[in-house]
Design an enzyme around this catalytic site. Structure first.
Site, PDB file in Angstrom:
ATOM      1  CG  ASP A  63      -0.233  -0.486   2.502  1.00  0.00           C
ATOM      2  OD1 ASP A  63       1.085  -0.540   2.337  1.00  0.00           O
ATOM      3  OD2 ASP A  63      -0.760   0.006   3.487  1.00  0.00           O
ATOM      4  CG  HIS A 273      20.779   2.205 -19.090  1.00  0.00           C
ATOM      5  ND1 HIS A 273      19.427   2.447 -19.903  1.00  0.00           N
ATOM      6  CD2 HIS A 273      21.348   3.291 -19.376  1.00  0.00           C
ATOM      7  CE1 HIS A 273      19.589   3.488 -20.567  1.00  0.00           C
ATOM      8  NE2 HIS A 273      20.818   3.928 -20.465  1.00  0.00           N
ATOM      9  CG  ASP A 290      24.729   8.097 -16.784  1.00  0.00           C
ATOM     10  OD1 ASP A 290      24.276   8.962 -16.670  1.00  0.00           O
ATOM     11  OD2 ASP A 290      24.759   7.441 -18.038  1.00  0.00           O
ATOM     12  CG  ASP A 301      22.200  11.626 -19.090  1.00  0.00           C
ATOM     13  OD1 ASP A 301      22.759  11.176 -18.017  1.00  0.00           O
ATOM     14  OD2 ASP A 301      21.673  11.361 -20.143  1.00  0.00           O
ATOM     15  CG  HIS A 373      25.509   4.008 -26.084  1.00  0.00           C
ATOM     16  ND1 HIS A 373      26.010   5.197 -26.362  1.00  0.00           N
ATOM     17  CD2 HIS A 373      26.390   3.536 -25.330  1.00  0.00           C
ATOM     18  CE1 HIS A 373      26.825   5.515 -25.479  1.00  0.00           C
ATOM     19  NE2 HIS A 373      27.274   4.354 -24.924  1.00  0.00           N
ATOM     20  CG  HIS A 377      19.819  11.201 -24.770  1.00  0.00           C
ATOM     21  ND1 HIS A 377      19.398  12.137 -23.703  1.00  0.00           N
ATOM     22  CD2 HIS A 377      20.546  10.470 -24.205  1.00  0.00           C
ATOM     23  CE1 HIS A 377      19.925  11.880 -22.572  1.00  0.00           C
ATOM     24  NE2 HIS A 377      20.784  10.919 -22.820  1.00  0.00           N
ATOM     25  CG  HIS A 384      16.423   9.065 -22.618  1.00  0.00           C
ATOM     26  ND1 HIS A 384      16.477   7.607 -22.370  1.00  0.00           N
ATOM     27  CD2 HIS A 384      17.720   9.055 -22.304  1.00  0.00           C
ATOM     28  CE1 HIS A 384      17.581   7.125 -21.994  1.00  0.00           C
ATOM     29  NE2 HIS A 384      18.467   8.179 -21.810  1.00  0.00           N
ATOM     30  CD  GLU A 405      24.429   9.490 -23.504  1.00  0.00           C
ATOM     31  OE1 GLU A 405      24.708   8.543 -22.738  1.00  0.00           O
ATOM     32  OE2 GLU A 405      23.445  10.117 -23.519  1.00  0.00           O
ATOM     33  CE1 TYR A 409      29.788   2.164 -21.558  1.00  0.00           C
ATOM     34  CE2 TYR A 409      29.285   2.023 -23.774  1.00  0.00           C
ATOM     35  CZ  TYR A 409      29.207   2.509 -22.697  1.00  0.00           C
ATOM     36  OH  TYR A 409      28.771   4.037 -22.454  1.00  0.00           O
ATOM     37  NE  ARG A 426      26.890   6.375 -20.173  1.00  0.00           N
ATOM     38  CZ  ARG A 426      26.799   5.097 -19.744  1.00  0.00           C
ATOM     39  NH1 ARG A 426      27.181   4.085 -20.374  1.00  0.00           N
ATOM     40  NH2 ARG A 426      26.293   5.082 -18.579  1.00  0.00           N
ATOM     41  CD  GLU A 428      25.114  11.251 -20.405  1.00  0.00           C
ATOM     42  OE1 GLU A 428      25.223  10.371 -19.801  1.00  0.00           O
ATOM     43  OE2 GLU A 428      24.025  11.458 -21.077  1.00  0.00           O
TER      44      GLU A 428
HETATM   45  N1  GLY Z   1      21.592   8.328 -18.224  1.00  0.00           N
HETATM   46  C1  GLY Z   1      20.856   7.456 -19.349  1.00  0.00           C
HETATM   47  C2  GLY Z   1      21.730   8.147 -20.494  1.00  0.00           C
HETATM   48  O1  GLY Z   1      22.724   8.430 -20.477  1.00  0.00           O
HETATM   49  O2  GLY Z   1      20.983   8.421 -21.540  1.00  0.00           O
HETATM   50 MN    MN Z   2      22.407  10.243 -21.697  1.00  0.00          MN
HETATM   51 MN    MN Z   3      23.388   9.269 -18.603  1.00  0.00          MN
END
Ligand code: GLY
Ligand code: MN
Ligand code: MN
Length: 470
Positions: A63, A273, A290, A301, A373, A377, A384, A405, A409, A426, A428
């Site tokens: 709940d 992720h 991240d 981000d 990727h 974005h 996003h 970004e 990997y 990464r 970003e």
């Molecule tokens: N933090 C998610 C991305 O970089 O798109």
């Molecule tokens: Mn991002």
């Molecule tokens: Mn990110």
């Protein structure tokens, strides 16, 4: 009797004022939201109506609900942050009263408010959000509107997995009433596309008011990244690093994070992720963070990848440098007029060449194995964010904010020398696009490996924190 009444009014008012003391003063203004509705209306076709629903509440445990997060479109257009609401925007003024927008809100209820928090109600929506035509949600069912008389009814995708509290005027009830009143055929995608097109074309360009909040959310996220760079060590857990980010975000007044923080060391940094953040120590691995705050709805981000022990190994440094160079190549073309897809092409090219040089791949096509990727974005109310992605003809415009970004990997058992395994990098940044150039909003957090190593030598305020052993 009259004195008693006045005393009551006085005490009630003082109490109301007190309960609203010490709140942030830099929320978006009602004029901002009104301006966004006007901009939305300007893009609607003749004789149309738009219908915007609040997001549903979601169960966290039995709940207990997750903290409620407003539908960013509803927030953008109204400032209303509560569930069980619906907004109507009309292209042309309606009725003898000549209203062109109506907001249906959650009804005020003293008992419920004692349990789950204050509600704005009709009066609040009028005084704080600047609406003139406001009703309670329960009035939507009988609200006189003939959807058939409009040439177009514009609305977003209707969620199908929402709770029904059987009141008839929770979100479930509002949606059912809408479907009945408008005889909605949910197979008809056209209104959904119109809604997406209009909201995307508005939200992808940030107004000056939004830029103030975007600068703030990105800046405070950079402060958090920098503090972790100073505080981190081989014995720190992923969760502790995550917690330092969270503490700093809240210290500066952010509501929380704009997405689940990704704080992964070594192999965990190779999961794009990753969300568990539960490794108890990082040893001498790379830590990929991240993490971005959400400040008055606006998400940062930012990703930084750092050596947990303060010094990059030769292999870590070689991979890091490729990702850095990829970012630099993308920055060179960040400006209005550049096709959006060119950003990823530039990043991919540098990464492919770099990986070939290190002998990790032999054919540029293999780059997808280690860079799965894309590079950019839109960023804003959603991490996003809404924006136009329509292939090669979509070009960058002034006052868009896009992430840059790139990443590499290399999970264990990849088909390359095992000295590269478990390196995940990464970097970003959040980039404001200008007419002939760009501004890196996250420049305050270092990206060069030399600057990261230098910052790691500094002491953090968190190094002196002493907590009891349990
Ligand atoms: N933090 C998610 C991305 O970089 O798109
Ligand atoms: Mn991002
Ligand atoms: Mn990110």
């Amino acid at each position: 009797m009259k004195q008693l009444f006045l005393l009551f009014v006085f005490l009630f008012t003082v109490n109301q004022v007190k309960s609203q003391e010490n709140l942030p003063t830099d929320y978006l203004t009602k004029e901002f939201h009104k301006g966004r509705r006007e901009a939305f209306r300007a893009l609607m076709p003749a004789n149309s109506v738009a219908v915007v629903f609040a997001y549903p509440e979601r169960v966290f445990s039995k709940d207990i609900n997750y903290n409620y997060h407003a539908n960013p479109d509803m927030y953008y257009l109204t400032g209303y942050k509560e569930p069980d609401a619906v907004l109507l925007i009309f292209k042309e003024a309606q009725g003898t009263e000549k209203y062109n927008e109506v907001l249906f809100v959650r009804e005020r209820n003293t008992a419920h408010e004692m349990w789950t928090g204050r509600r704005l109600g009709i009066e609040g929506a009028k005084s704080k959000l600047g609406f003139t035509t406001v009703y309670n949600g329960k009035d939507f069912k009988d609200f006189a509107i003939d959807f058939k008389k409009f040439d177009k009814v514009i609305y977003d995708a209707i969620p199908t997995d929402i709770r029904n509290d059987k009141s008839g005027f929770d979100l479930f009830g509002l949606l059912e009433n809408f479907k009945t009143k408008a005889a909605i055929n949910t197979d008809d995608k056209a209104p959904i596309e119109s809604f997406a097109d209009i909201t995307s074309s508005l939200r992808e360009i940030k107004t000056p008011e939004e830029l103030v909040l975007m600068r703030k959310t990105v800046k405070l996220s950079c402060v958090a990244h920098n503090e972790v760079m100073k505080a981190v060590g081989p014995d720190m857990s992923e969760n502790e690093a995550d917690g330092i980010h969270a503490y700093i975000h809240k210290h500066y007044g952010a509501e929380g994070e704009g997405y689940g923080p990704i704080v992964g060391a070594g192999a965990n940094g190779c999961i794009l992720h990753y969300w568990e953040n539960n490794a108890t120590k990082m040893d001498n691995q790379l830590l990929l963070m991240d993490v971005g705050s959400e400040y008055h709805g606006y998400s940062a981000d930012v990703t930084r990848t750092i050596p947990a022990n303060g010094k990059f190994t030769e292999e870590q440094k070689a991979i890091y440098q490729i990702v850095y160079d990829a970012q630099e190549a993308v920055f060179k073309i960040c400006k209005a007029g550049t096709p959006l897809v060119a950003l990823n092409e530039a990043a991919k090219d540098v990464i492919a060449k770099g990986l070939i040089k290190l002998g990790i791949i032999t054919d540029p096509k293999e780059v997808k194995l280690y860079y799965p990727h894309t590079c950019s974005h839109f960023l804003g109310l959603d991490v996003h964010d809404k924006g136009t992605y329509k292939g090669p003809q979509t070009v960058i415009k002034e006052n868009m904010i896009l992430t840059v970004e790139p990443g590499i990997y290399i999970p264990a058992n990849s088909k390359c020398d095992k000295k590269w395994w478990n390196i995940g990098v990464r970097i970003e940044d959040d980039i404001l696009m200008l007419k002939d150039s760009y501004e890196n909003l996250s420049a305050e957090s270092p990206r060069k490996w030399q600057d990261i190593e230098a910052l790691a030598k500094q002491k953090s305020t968190f190094n002196d924190m002493k907590l009891p052993k349990i």
